[in-house]
Design an enzyme around this catalytic site. Structure first.
Site, PDB file in Angstrom:
ATOM      1  CE1 TYR A  53      69.325  28.079  19.537  1.00  0.00           C
ATOM      2  CE2 TYR A  53      69.818  29.260  17.503  1.00  0.00           C
ATOM      3  CZ  TYR A  53      69.954  29.124  18.876  1.00  0.00           C
ATOM      4  OH  TYR A  53      70.707  30.015  19.579  1.00  0.00           O
ATOM      5  CD  GLU A  55      65.355  28.191  22.564  1.00  0.00           C
ATOM      6  OE1 GLU A  55      64.154  28.516  22.670  1.00  0.00           O
ATOM      7  OE2 GLU A  55      66.300  28.975  22.750  1.00  0.00           O
ATOM      8  CG  ASP A 198      79.929  15.158  39.502  1.00  0.00           C
ATOM      9  OD1 ASP A 198      80.192  14.485  38.477  1.00  0.00           O
ATOM     10  OD2 ASP A 198      80.203  16.368  39.603  1.00  0.00           O
ATOM     11  CB  THR A 224      81.531  14.659  31.716  1.00  0.00           C
ATOM     12  OG1 THR A 224      82.390  13.654  32.277  1.00  0.00           O
ATOM     13  CG2 THR A 224      81.635  15.934  32.531  1.00  0.00           C
ATOM     14  CE  LYS A 227      85.897  14.978  33.829  1.00  0.00           C
ATOM     15  NZ  LYS A 227      84.778  15.818  33.331  1.00  0.00           N
ATOM     16  NE  ARG A 233      85.861  19.653  26.284  1.00  0.00           N
ATOM     17  CZ  ARG A 233      86.502  19.551  27.448  1.00  0.00           C
ATOM     18  NH1 ARG A 233      87.279  18.497  27.680  1.00  0.00           N
ATOM     19  NH2 ARG A 233      86.379  20.475  28.377  1.00  0.00           N
TER      20      ARG A 233
END
Length: 413
Positions: A53, A55, A198, A224, A227, A233
């Site tokens: 983790y 954060e 985008d 992203t 692609k 991903r």
């Protein structure tokens, strides 16, 4: 065969994962938003980094023990900045959709106006579609394409003058032509709007110089990392505007996400390294070349393509005598995987559609060449010209053809 822990502990799940590996190797993947990622990316994503983790941001975490992952995230950021030639990158978005949401929450207030391309012309759900949270939190207004399937920039300008949006979005999921970012910036400036790019679909072409770059024209850009980039991903946001960068960081964490996925961020770093290699330009050029082979082959067979062709990695076929769903299913029975897609002015339901979308990126990653894409165009035509018929013969051809083009040099599960 390697001694897999999954095979020992959960043979049922292992069998299903193996089935998917077999499917990917025996079918031709032509969904424009999919690709085969690098082995190094999969190694990073399957590593012990999944346990951590973290954060917050490097050197500003809310958890201890982040000394190593700080270095990994910083490495991903620096590689992305070099790749996109920009001053700021946030590599934490879990997806392109979350990257878009973060930008909206960074720059907009509830019910502010967004102007974007409507869905049937190639837009995306997260561009303020009414069925998306983005369209429920903000007011979505839309432009489309002209009768030839191209963006009419004068019409976009006229709509912007009427709507007076806070953000104009350019960049699409099913638009096969180049985007004129400079013209969009002129439109945005004329109404005092932010311009958001985008580039989820075209990022791999952009970084190779095979599509115009959104900078310096766009105020902020999302993408992203899979692609056409072939990474894991996930998503990212980049900009050259320091004030926007600060707002995006806050909008992502703690605004719209919790802990970042450190194994995925490591995968992004590995993917960016591959994108930075000189060979990447050759790959991007090949993707565009192979798309043109498909375009020519399908046009010669008498099919209708939205906008008449393509400038990038994808094309959209339009049908009248049968639906996109029927085409997707028939091609699937033949081992050619595509997705049904709406077309400009589509009168059919999004679950049925009047078209399909095809892309060349994944099969180019798999090592196919122009002759192979010419062969595929013929097979697509053969299936669609016999859409209700038995496709088992074509399937056997595709299966045999696929065996000569493995997705990876050794089994990877």
């Amino acid at each position: 065969m390697p001694n897999y822990f999954l095979e020992q502990n959960d043979p049922e799940l292992f069998g299903l994962v193996k089935d998917e590996w077999v499917r990917q190797n025996t079918h031709l993947e032509m969904i424009a938003s999919e690709n085969y990622t690098f082995e190094s990316v999969m190694e990073a994503m399957g590593s012990v980094l999944t346990n951590k983790y973290a954060e917050g941001y490097p050197s500003k975490r809310y958890y201890g023990g982040c000394e190593v992952v700080d270095k990994i995230e910083s490495l991903a950021i620096e590689r992305a900045k070099k790749l996109f030639n920009c001053a700021f990158v946030n590599v934490q978005p879990h997806s392109g959709s979350q990257a878009n949401m973060a930008i909206y929450h960074a720059l907009l207030k509830p019910h502010d106006k967004i102007l974007s391309m409507e869905l049937s012309s190639g837009g995306h759900l997260t561009h303020a579609s009414k069925v998306s949270m983005t369209g429920q939190h903000f007011q979505g207004f839309h432009y489309g394409v002209n009768a030839k399937g191209w963006i009419d920039y004068e019409e976009v300008h006229e709509i912007a003058q009427i709507v007076r949006p806070k953000i104009i979005v350019c960049g699409y999921s099913a638009y096969p032509r180049e985007i004129d970012f400079k013209r969009f910036r002129q439109i945005a400036d004329s109404v005092g709007a932010y311009l958001m790019g985008d580039i989820a679909h075209i990022a791999g072409l952009v970084v190779a110089g095979e599509h115009p770059h959104p900078l310096p024209h766009c105020h902020v850009i999302s993408s992203t990392t899979h692609k056409t980039l072939r990474g894991p991903r996930g998503g990212l946001v980049f900009t050259n505007d320091e004030e926007i960068a600060t707002k995006v960081n806050k909008a992502l964490f703690p605004g719209t996400q919790g802990g970042p996925l450190m194994h995925v961020i490591a995968g992004k770093a590995a993917g960016f390294l591959e994108n930075l290699k000189p060979e990447w330009r050759n790959y991007a050029k090949a993707v565009k070349t192979h798309t043109q082979v498909l375009v020519q082959g399908l046009l010669e067979q008498g099919f209708h393509l939205v906008s008449g062709g393509s400038d990038n990695h994808l094309l959209v076929m339009r049908f009248e005598d049968f639906s996109g769903k029927e085409a997707e299913e028939a091609l699937g029975r033949a081992g050619i995987i595509v997705n049904k897609n709406t077309v400009p002015g589509d009168m059919r339901s999004p679950l049925i559609t009047s078209g399909i979308r095809l892309g060349a990126a994944a099969l180019t990653s798999r090592g196919l060449d122009s002759k192979d894409f010419a062969f595929i165009a013929v097979k697509i035509a053969q299936v669609l010209n016999n859409i209700k018929g038995d496709q088992s013969g074509v399937y056997k051809e595709i299966e045999a053809f696929s065996q000569g083009h493995p997705t990876y040099t050794q089994p990877i599960f």
